[in-house]
Design a protein around this motif. Structure first.
Motif, PDB file in Angstrom:
ATOM      1  N   ASN A 171       0.827  -1.211   0.000  1.00  0.00           N
ATOM      2  CA  ASN A 171       0.000   0.000   0.000  1.00  0.00           C
ATOM      3  C   ASN A 171       0.863   1.263   0.000  1.00  0.00           C
ATOM      4  OD1 ASN A 171      -2.306  -1.574   0.045  1.00  0.00           O
ATOM      5  ND2 ASN A 171      -2.555  -1.455   2.251  1.00  0.00           N
ATOM      6  N   THR A 172       1.908   1.247   0.824  1.00  0.00           N
ATOM      7  CA  THR A 172       2.775   2.428   0.933  1.00  0.00           C
ATOM      8  C   THR A 172       3.481   2.731  -0.380  1.00  0.00           C
ATOM      9  OG1 THR A 172       3.147   1.967   3.283  1.00  0.00           O
ATOM     10  CG2 THR A 172       4.724   3.420   2.188  1.00  0.00           C
ATOM     11  N   HIS A 173       3.892   1.673  -1.088  1.00  0.00           N
ATOM     12  CA  HIS A 173       4.673   1.870  -2.320  1.00  0.00           C
ATOM     13  C   HIS A 173       3.817   1.733  -3.589  1.00  0.00           C
ATOM     14  CE1 HIS A 173       7.750   1.043   0.721  1.00  0.00           C
ATOM     15  NE2 HIS A 173       8.552   1.752  -0.040  1.00  0.00           N
ATOM     16  N   THR A 174       2.518   1.562  -3.406  1.00  0.00           N
ATOM     17  CA  THR A 174       1.566   1.467  -4.527  1.00  0.00           C
ATOM     18  C   THR A 174       2.013   0.427  -5.550  1.00  0.00           C
ATOM     19  OG1 THR A 174       1.370   3.877  -4.239  1.00  0.00           O
ATOM     20  CG2 THR A 174       0.042   2.876  -5.959  1.00  0.00           C
ATOM     21  N   VAL A 175       2.253  -0.776  -5.073  1.00  0.00           N
ATOM     22  CA  VAL A 175       2.616  -1.883  -5.969  1.00  0.00           C
ATOM     23  C   VAL A 175       1.694  -3.069  -5.691  1.00  0.00           C
ATOM     24  CG1 VAL A 175       5.033  -1.207  -6.227  1.00  0.00           C
ATOM     25  CG2 VAL A 175       4.380  -2.733  -4.366  1.00  0.00           C
ATOM     26  N   PHE A 176       1.551  -3.928  -6.692  1.00  0.00           N
ATOM     27  CA  PHE A 176       0.769  -5.146  -6.531  1.00  0.00           C
ATOM     28  C   PHE A 176       1.674  -6.256  -6.023  1.00  0.00           C
ATOM     29  CE2 PHE A 176      -1.546  -2.861  -9.909  1.00  0.00           C
ATOM     30  CZ  PHE A 176      -2.777  -2.742  -9.267  1.00  0.00           C
ATOM     31  N   ILE A 177       1.055  -7.244  -5.395  1.00  0.00           N
ATOM     32  CA  ILE A 177       1.864  -8.310  -4.804  1.00  0.00           C
ATOM     33  C   ILE A 177       2.582  -9.128  -5.879  1.00  0.00           C
ATOM     34  CG2 ILE A 177       0.051 -10.075  -4.695  1.00  0.00           C
ATOM     35  CD1 ILE A 177       1.287 -10.632  -1.781  1.00  0.00           C
ATOM     36  N   GLY A 178       2.075  -9.099  -7.107  1.00  0.00           N
ATOM     37  CA  GLY A 178       2.779  -9.781  -8.193  1.00  0.00           C
ATOM     38  C   GLY A 178       4.155  -9.186  -8.443  1.00  0.00           C
ATOM     39  N   SER A 179       4.362  -7.933  -8.003  1.00  0.00           N
ATOM     40  CA  SER A 179       5.663  -7.267  -8.166  1.00  0.00           C
ATOM     41  C   SER A 179       6.498  -7.325  -6.886  1.00  0.00           C
ATOM     42  CB  SER A 179       5.452  -5.800  -8.561  1.00  0.00           C
ATOM     43  OG  SER A 179       4.670  -5.698  -9.719  1.00  0.00           O
ATOM     44  N   PHE A 180       5.973  -7.972  -5.850  1.00  0.00           N
ATOM     45  CA  PHE A 180       6.695  -8.071  -4.572  1.00  0.00           C
ATOM     46  C   PHE A 180       7.783  -9.133  -4.709  1.00  0.00           C
ATOM     47  CE2 PHE A 180       6.803  -9.630  -0.041  1.00  0.00           C
ATOM     48  CZ  PHE A 180       7.365  -8.481   0.491  1.00  0.00           C
ATOM     49  N   LEU A 181       9.035  -8.759  -4.494  1.00  0.00           N
ATOM     50  CA  LEU A 181      10.166  -9.621  -4.843  1.00  0.00           C
ATOM     51  C   LEU A 181      10.542 -10.641  -3.772  1.00  0.00           C
ATOM     52  CD1 LEU A 181      12.480  -7.040  -6.650  1.00  0.00           C
ATOM     53  CD2 LEU A 181      10.903  -8.699  -7.665  1.00  0.00           C
ATOM     54  N   VAL A 182      10.097 -10.426  -2.534  1.00  0.00           N
ATOM     55  CA  VAL A 182      10.428 -11.400  -1.484  1.00  0.00           C
ATOM     56  C   VAL A 182       9.487 -12.591  -1.641  1.00  0.00           C
ATOM     57  CG1 VAL A 182      10.704 -11.812   0.980  1.00  0.00           C
ATOM     58  CG2 VAL A 182      11.110  -9.520   0.042  1.00  0.00           C
ATOM     59  N   ARG A 183      10.057 -13.730  -1.926  1.00  0.00           N
ATOM     60  CA  ARG A 183       9.250 -14.886  -2.261  1.00  0.00           C
ATOM     61  C   ARG A 183       8.652 -15.539  -1.015  1.00  0.00           C
ATOM     62  NH1 ARG A 183       7.348 -13.051  -5.319  1.00  0.00           N
ATOM     63  NH2 ARG A 183       6.179 -14.960  -5.721  1.00  0.00           N
ATOM     64  N   PRO A 184       7.540 -16.250  -1.173  1.00  0.00           N
ATOM     65  CA  PRO A 184       6.897 -16.914  -0.034  1.00  0.00           C
ATOM     66  C   PRO A 184       7.842 -17.825   0.759  1.00  0.00           C
ATOM     67  CG  PRO A 184       5.438 -16.950  -1.924  1.00  0.00           C
ATOM     68  CD  PRO A 184       6.737 -16.384  -2.403  1.00  0.00           C
ATOM     69  N   LYS A 185       8.752 -18.497   0.074  1.00  0.00           N
ATOM     70  CA  LYS A 185       9.686 -19.399   0.757  1.00  0.00           C
ATOM     71  C   LYS A 185      10.553 -18.643   1.761  1.00  0.00           C
ATOM     72  CE  LYS A 185      13.018 -23.076  -0.206  1.00  0.00           C
ATOM     73  NZ  LYS A 185      13.704 -23.859  -1.265  1.00  0.00           N
TER      74      LYS A 185
END
Length: 487
Positions: A364-378
């Motif tokens: 929310n703070t960086h206005t990005v979608f989770i598809g662009s979130f680079l830290v992987r679930p693992k």
């Protein structure tokens, strides 16, 4: 208006049916090979077929049928195995052929329902039909003072029209219904649900009647509502307008209305067309569509897990709260991330906490979608395991490790924690010294505790964590602190 909606609802009932148009995420248009993508320069995605030139013939897009069947099955519809297209004849500047190819008498899907959550519980909104059709072009009125401009890129883009029965009774229910449709089409991957870009549009049929009566009042249709908020506002205004007319003894005219979002009011666009105005007849240039039972079963098999099913899984099997399950299943990309995360950890509550807390806050703070979130679930699962094993404190993980992982997503949680020296110090002598130092700094608070003010132990713990920079075992610290205070 002199009558507010709360007054309307005391003596009258609002009756609402919605017609929702979902623009499908196919590569090509419904009846030709023109690109269906959004965002091209005006009048670039066109051809003689989409422009309706003489001698051209349409052909059926198989994805259009597949997406219709998917949505039909997801909304508990019957699938009509023998269906066909019709011509809907009318003239408008952005309809180049002078008719629209649609389905009138043989819609591909019928008799379904969509379940919504309301303040009084779940409610099933019946669907009359879901049918396939093509979109018109776009008229642009605000770029030239004297002329309307026409962009035909959208002409022929495949649509599904979802027609509800008049089962909705408030703007809030309409809001919930539209939100559920948007969620469903996104889960199915058939439409991006972006109302601002016109991917999802809504016409609202609104009438009112005295409470306790069963007949329907004269309805008005509000056209081309482009946001869920505007649908709710239009319903509330139009219901109040109709009530006021009835209270004054005036007649409600059956008209097609426009909604002005700035003023929050409706106005007459044109008199309402009736079905015979369109002179429907079977489309002569397209063959009937015959769907086998085997085809329908194949579509059923490739349906993804849907929000309702996932909600039950998360609350009943994983032990999440209703709120947590609702937040996660509201967004298909969140679900995808969460599903990957729970493959790597069995601490489902912690997984939900990190997803809804630190991760969602960052997005929310960086206005990005989770598809662009680079830290992987693992990596997140590895961090959860370190906290559960007492190797690192939750506070340190949230305040330092998580943010460092965002900066260096290629590293594992263990590598990053090691590089930053974030692991909990198990040295009990050092822990004793830190606690003694805190107690010496706050003799008055120690006295208060010994006199029965046990709640201030949290203050001591905060000071211990601060002095140790979070690198001590909180359970061990709490135990040792309690022992020393009780002496």
């Amino acid at each position: 208006m002199t009558i507010e909606l709360d007054q309307v609802q005391t003596g009258y009932e609002v009756v609402i049916g919605l017609e929702v148009h979902a623009q499908l995420a196919t590569e090509s248009k419904a009846f030709c090979s023109d690109p269906a993508a959004f965002g091209a320069k005006p009048n670039r995605h066109i051809s003689p077929v989409s422009l309706g030139h003489p001698g051209t013939l349409p052909f059926i897009n198989k994805k259009h049928i597949e997406f219709a069947a998917k949505l039909g099955l997801a909304t508990h519809c019957q699938i009509r195995q023998y269906n066909y297209f019709d011509r809907k004849n009318y003239f408008y500047a952005d309809l180049p052929k002078g008719y629209q190819i649609t389905q009138d008498s043989a819609a591909i899907c019928y008799d379904g329902f969509i379940r919504i959550k309301t303040a009084s519980g779940n409610k099933d909104i019946r669907l009359n039909r879901i049918h396939m059709e093509e979109d018109a072009g776009k008229s642009i009125h605000d770029q030239d003072d004297e002329n309307t401009l026409i962009d035909l890129n959208r002409a022929g883009v495949p649509l599904l029209e979802i027609v509800s029965e008049p089962d909705l009774r408030s703007g809030e229910e309409a809001n919930a219904y539209l939100s559920e449709i948007r969620r469903l089409v996104r889960f199915l991957g058939i439409c991006d649900g972006n109302m601002e870009e016109g991917s999802l549009r809504c016409d609202a049929n609104i009438s009112v009647r005295k409470k306790g009566t069963t007949g329907y009042g004269t309805r008005c249709e509000v056209k081309n509502l482009n946001s869920i908020k505007n649908v709710q506002k239009a319903i509330e205004f139009e219901a109040a307008r109709q009530i006021e007319l009835i209270e004054k003894g005036e007649k409600i005219e059956q008209n097609t209305l426009n909604f002005d979002a700035d003023s929050g009011t409706t106005s007459v666009l044109r008199s309402k067309e009736m079905a015979n105005d369109y002179r429907y007849f079977p489309e002569p240039d397209l063959p009937p569509i015959i769907l086998s039972e085997a085809y329908i079963e194949e579509i059923r098999k490739i349906l993804p897990a849907l929000p309702e099913e996932l909600y039950e899984k998360y609350t009943q099997q994983l032990g999440l709260s209703e709120y947590e399950a609702n937040v996660i299943t509201a967004d298909y990309e969140l679900v995808q991330y969460f599903e990957e995360l729970i493959k790597e950890t069995a601490n489902y509550k912690a997984a939900a906490h990190w997803l809804m807390g630190s991760i969602k806050s960052y997005l929310n703070t960086h206005t990005v979608f989770i598809g662009s979130f680079l830290v992987r679930p693992k990596t997140i699962a590895e961090m959860i395991a370190m906290i559960d094993a007492g190797k690192i404190s939750h506070t340190i993980a949230a305040q330092q490790l998580f943010h460092e992982l965002i900066r260096h997503p290629e590293k594992t949680a263990t590598e990053t924690a090691t590089a930053l020296n974030l692991f909990i110090d198990k040295n009990e002598e050092k822990l004793d010294l830190i606690i003694d130092q805190v107690l010496q700094l706050h003799p008055q608070k120690v006295s208060e505790y010994k006199k029965g003010k046990k709640g201030i132990i949290g203050m001591f713990m905060g000071e211990v964590m601060k002095l140790s920079k979070g690198k001590i075992d909180p359970k061990a610290a709490n135990r040792v602190l309690a022992e020393k205070l009780e002496k």
